[in-house]
Design a protein around this motif. Structure first.
Motif, mmCIF file in Angstrom:
data_model
loop_
_atom_site.group_PDB
_atom_site.id
_atom_site.type_symbol
_atom_site.label_atom_id
_atom_site.label_comp_id
_atom_site.label_asym_id
_atom_site.label_seq_id
_atom_site.Cartn_x
_atom_site.Cartn_y
_atom_site.Cartn_z
ATOM 1 N N LYS A 63 92.049 57.706 -3.576
ATOM 2 C CA LYS A 63 91.266 56.523 -3.939
ATOM 3 C C LYS A 63 89.956 56.650 -3.186
ATOM 4 O O LYS A 63 89.944 56.810 -1.955
ATOM 5 C CB LYS A 63 91.985 55.241 -3.555
ATOM 6 N N LEU A 64 88.833 56.588 -3.930
ATOM 7 C CA LEU A 64 87.520 56.747 -3.322
ATOM 8 C C LEU A 64 86.834 55.401 -3.126
ATOM 9 O O LEU A 64 87.022 54.469 -3.906
ATOM 10 C CB LEU A 64 86.629 57.621 -4.214
ATOM 11 N N HIS A 65 86.012 55.321 -2.090
ATOM 12 C CA HIS A 65 85.176 54.147 -1.864
ATOM 13 C C HIS A 65 84.115 54.150 -2.961
ATOM 14 O O HIS A 65 83.446 55.168 -3.178
ATOM 15 C CB HIS A 65 84.524 54.216 -0.477
ATOM 16 N N PRO A 66 83.927 53.020 -3.684
ATOM 17 C CA PRO A 66 83.027 53.027 -4.839
ATOM 18 C C PRO A 66 81.548 53.272 -4.507
ATOM 19 O O PRO A 66 80.819 53.805 -5.336
ATOM 20 C CB PRO A 66 83.221 51.645 -5.463
ATOM 21 N N GLN A 67 81.094 52.904 -3.311
ATOM 22 C CA GLN A 67 79.691 53.097 -2.966
ATOM 23 C C GLN A 67 79.422 54.440 -2.287
ATOM 24 O O GLN A 67 78.416 55.081 -2.541
ATOM 25 C CB GLN A 67 79.173 51.963 -2.050
ATOM 26 N N THR A 68 80.325 54.868 -1.415
ATOM 27 C CA THR A 68 80.068 56.080 -0.632
ATOM 28 C C THR A 68 80.739 57.324 -1.210
ATOM 29 O O THR A 68 80.330 58.439 -0.922
ATOM 30 C CB THR A 68 80.553 55.912 0.818
ATOM 31 N N GLY A 69 81.778 57.134 -1.983
ATOM 32 C CA GLY A 69 82.515 58.273 -2.519
ATOM 33 C C GLY A 69 83.470 58.901 -1.523
ATOM 34 O O GLY A 69 84.092 59.915 -1.810
ATOM 35 N N GLU A 70 83.601 58.300 -0.350
ATOM 36 C CA GLU A 70 84.521 58.836 0.663
ATOM 37 C C GLU A 70 85.962 58.496 0.302
ATOM 38 O O GLU A 70 86.231 57.469 -0.315
ATOM 39 C CB GLU A 70 84.160 58.265 2.039
ATOM 40 N N GLU A 74 89.295 56.953 0.658
ATOM 41 C CA GLU A 74 89.868 55.823 1.386
ATOM 42 C C GLU A 74 91.369 56.000 1.586
ATOM 43 O O GLU A 74 91.896 55.707 2.647
ATOM 44 C CB GLU A 74 89.623 54.509 0.635
#
Length: 85
Positions: free
Chosen positions: A27-34, A36
């Motif tokens: 699951k990726l952070h929507p703003q950073t793409g990192e 999660e």
């Protein structure tokens, strides 16, 4: 493995790259793409579908075409059937 023939260049029967696919559910952070969350296959989020693709793909080492292995195998089978006559 079965005999293969590249459907792209139509000449290569011997040189291929086998590309193993090892999917990782994240699951990726929507703003950073990192990343999660990294899921295990046993504990996926209810909205996260498991990977259902092939475990490997094949690349022709002559022309670079990448497809499922079955595409190369079927092309070799078709070519050998056509040339039986």
């Amino acid at each position: 493995m079965e005999p293969m023939l590249c459907p792209g260049c139509k000449t290569n029967r011997t040189r291929f790259n086998i590309i193993e696919q090892h999917p990782k559910a994240v699951k990726l952070h929507p703003q950073t793409g990192e990343v999660e969350i990294e899921y295990t296959s046993e504990a996926l989020d209810p909205f996260h579908l498991p990977y259902r693709g092939p475990s490997y793909r094949v690349q022709c080492a002559a022309c670079g075409l990448i497809e499922n292995a079955e595409t190369f195998v079927k092309h070799a089978q078709h070519f050998s059937e056509v040339n039986k006559w």
